[in-house]
Design an enzyme around this catalytic site. Structure first.
Site, PDB file in Angstrom:
ATOM      1  CD  GLU A 161      -0.301  -1.498   3.081  1.00  6.94           C
ATOM      2  OE1 GLU A 161      -0.165  -2.441   2.270  1.00  6.94           O
ATOM      3  OE2 GLU A 161      -0.350  -1.664   4.315  1.00  6.94           O
ATOM      4  CG  ASN A 162       5.020   0.996   0.472  1.00  6.10           C
ATOM      5  OD1 ASN A 162       4.417  -0.066   0.265  1.00  6.10           O
ATOM      6  ND2 ASN A 162       6.325   1.095   0.334  1.00  6.10           N
TER       7      ASN A 162
END
Lengths: 235, 214, 235, 214
Positions: free
Chosen positions: D47-48
């Site tokens: 998700e980064n």
């Protein structure tokens, strides 16, 4: 691995089309429009389409082709100026239009693709565009609530694509294509060039493959120019 | 003698400051680019998703994938970047563009602007104009002082559907320049075209304004 | 042309700092954080800072440096796990924290930068995060209203930058930097490499120069790794 | 005999389908990547802002700019793309990720999930977990059947603050697998670890569920 590349546009659209569906299309004017997929939609005979697209093409090019065959029932657009057939159908009530400011349309498509059902904008407050819409005051200023758009199908045009569905757009042909790609329940892309896995630089992919379910090599790349403006060589 | 279109564009160009990011509307506003003073470096933005517009291309340079918001072919500069239309309007709506120069059918004394539809006529849509007037820091309108029927275009209130409410900061017509220091203030008549009198402007204007020549 | 490039971090921050200000910072964990500008903030002595940043660094690195000097009064973050000094200040009430889910934080920064004062998301509905916030039902489902964030100053780290302020990020060091760059009233960037005008490909610029008012060549590029995970060569 | 962590991960991996985009949480869920069946091509998302995660790097390959959401160093594949965190969570919130595998402190019989805070203890924050459970199409929880004190973790209702309300589709514990066909339905006990009886599971579970072995 799931095969995303299809041999042609009809195959890429197979099973995805139904009358009354909503289709989001990339492109601004005639720039960056999915010419090959639009032609396949004409050939499919699908009718009652709600087309979410910034513009409506011209009489014989772009979405204008689908207007001529009366396959479009409604347009969600910001500007539809260049199309006589559009004008005729609109004035006779055959065609419905939902006008949406250009930036609001771009954001509505992005929002729909990003799971945001609504957002507030200053754009259109105090105008006809805001009529019937909810407003809300933030820090003393009034904003209007606009809705995210999710389409049954999105069709986009890219410059390069790889077998994973990763896409790179070219110059101002990018325009609405990235948002269209995110807002389709299914997204089909046509690309000018299919490249091998790994050829696209990971830092330079505009639309990651997660958004693209099917892709084809574009066979229609006319790229018609609406306003050919030229300066003298000497200038 | 009223200002010509090129003179009006030059007057608008005089409002540009070094380092400004500017969006120029279709029509007369595009002429502003021809009048930017030496030493003033301005980056032109086009809302379809191009920042750093170059001049029109030569015949050999034409590229169908490089167009401005007027759908005109254009060229790149060494500063050019492309973004999606969502990101482009992020610049606009987010207040990152310092100035926009637009045409108008009507402007009201409270800063309302009408330039997108005439009831009963075919409506082409607002395009990006509503976003520009809502988001850009400063809005300059370039327009003829009266319409083809001779009616005032700077009015008590707009008779046409609005593009934006209370959004205009400066009006440059062929006869005069009006300006206001902020959006809570009334417009001031700041300048007259050569040979045009304040009374002539008063006669051809419906809006209330004050005279405060620069 | 306005000179955006500054000789060093203190000069790039000159005139922008005041006690009680809000500063948005790019970076995820210790990856892609503006190390040089953070050190300059430490040296500036500015206090009462509200820091909008996904994480709070570690004790002696990243925003942890500003915590150690007690320059930060409040953090708006999604995860602050790796910092003992943070924990101490938080438990004694010296430090205020506003937790924000990571995706909501990213979107709030993007929204602030894009002139969107509020948007609706499904994230956090029915949890503590949504308490005291407005909700709204769209199509039968409940969403919570989250606010856009605008910061007095944004500090970001990029890989390459040109004199116009155009930025390119490198790999997962991109993370929150693009949104931070848009949500600052003033944005200062530090770059690993300053390149000449025209060296950055127009299609591959991640943050256009319009968002960057000042930039410097980064002098701190330690790039500390939090979890150095290695596989055996043979695998 | 209860399943080991690796066996639990393998059971979760069996839920992956060819072409899936998958987000694996920190801890046991990361082991799922080691058990993906041949012929099943899965793209891992972090998700980064990384799509297409490769294995951990060799010593020579370590790059501080390539990390996953657990802040671990990682490598690229030939399909990898990087995006901003806003665009990454657009994928997640927009429902473009098919499956996420997460750890949990508690799951309730109505699908509520708690995995981010314990009142009275230092709270580290939700990170991306709330976004994942709100946006990803299908959520599988991997957790021990009981906590360190022996208390049931699959409960009538969560006692801890929620990460998401009605978000869990499948629970894989060291003793059993629970699943439900949709988020309006009750959980079904689908499978037992070898040598574990249905009664043992019933005794160690607070939640109501039905038995419907696969």
């Amino acid at each position: 691995m799931v095969q995303k590349i299809h041999p042609d546009a009809p195959s890429a659209l197979a099973g995805l089309l139904f009358d009354g569906m909503t289709i989001a299309a990339g492109g601004f004017g005639l720039c960056g429009i999915p010419e090959t997929l639009i032609q396949a939609l004409v050939d499919s005979g699908t009718t009652g389409i709600t087309a979410v697209s910034n513009n409506a093409g011209v009489d014989d090019f772009g979405l204008g082709k689908l207007l001529r065959t009366r396959q479009i029932a409604k347009m969600v657009s910001s500007y539809v100026g260049e199309n006589k057939e559009f004008e005729r159908q609109y004035l006779t009530g055959e065609l419905e239009i939902e006008f949406c400011p250009q930036g609001t349309l771009a954001e509505r498509m992005r929002a729909g693709g990003a799971g945001i059902p609504g957002f507030y904008t200053r754009t259109g407050v105090g105008t006809l565009i805001a009529e019937g819409k909810e407003t809300k005051v933030f820090d003393g200023e009034t904003f209007v609530l606009e809705r995210g758009i999710v389409a049954d199908l999105a069709i986009v045009k890219a410059w390069k694509g790889d077998p994973y569905g990763n896409l790179v757009f070219r110059k101002s042909a990018r325009n609405f294509n990235p948002m269209a790609a995110t807002c389709g329940r299914v997204t089909v892309a046509e690309v000018e060039e299919l490249v091998a896995p790994g050829e696209l630089e990971p830092d330079q992919i505009h639309t990651p493959g997660v958004f693209v379910q099917r892709l084809i090599l574009a066979t229609h790349n006319e790229k018609r120019i609406e306003q050919r403006t030229i300066r003298k060589e000497a200038q | 003698m009223p200002w010509t279109r090129d003179e009006m564009a030059a007057l608008a160009a005089a409002e540009l400051q070094d380092g400004f990011y500017v969006n120029l509307g279709i029509g007369i506003p595009t002429l502003v680019a021809n009048h930017i003073a030496p030493g003033i470096d301005v980056t032109l933005q086009s809302e379809n998703g191009m920042l750093g517009l170059g001049p029109f291309p030569t015949e050999a340079e034409v590229d169908a994938d490089i167009i401005n918001a007027g759908k005109q072919t254009i060229t790149e500069l060494d500063r050019t970047s492309y973004v999606s239309s969502a990101d482009s309007f992020g610049m606009i709506r987010g207040g990152h563009i310092q100035l926009s120069v637009l045409g108008a059918m009507e402007v009201a004394e409270n800063g309302d602007l009408a330039n997108w539809m005439v009831p009963g006529k075919m409506v082409k849509g607002p395009g990006g104009a509503m976003d520009l007037v809502a988001g850009v820091q400063r809005i300059i309108v370039l327009m003829d002082h009266v319409d083809k029927q001779g009616a005032a275009k700077f009015r008590r209130g707009c008779t046409l559907p609005l593009t934006g409410a209370n959004v205009v900061d400066m009006i440059i017509t062929n006869l005069a320049i009006f300006e206001r220091p902020d959006r809570q203030s009334a417009f001031l008549l700041r300048r007259l075209a050569p040979g045009v009198t304040a009374q002539e402007v008063r006669d051809l204007t419906e809006a209330e304004y004050e005279e405060a020549f620069a």
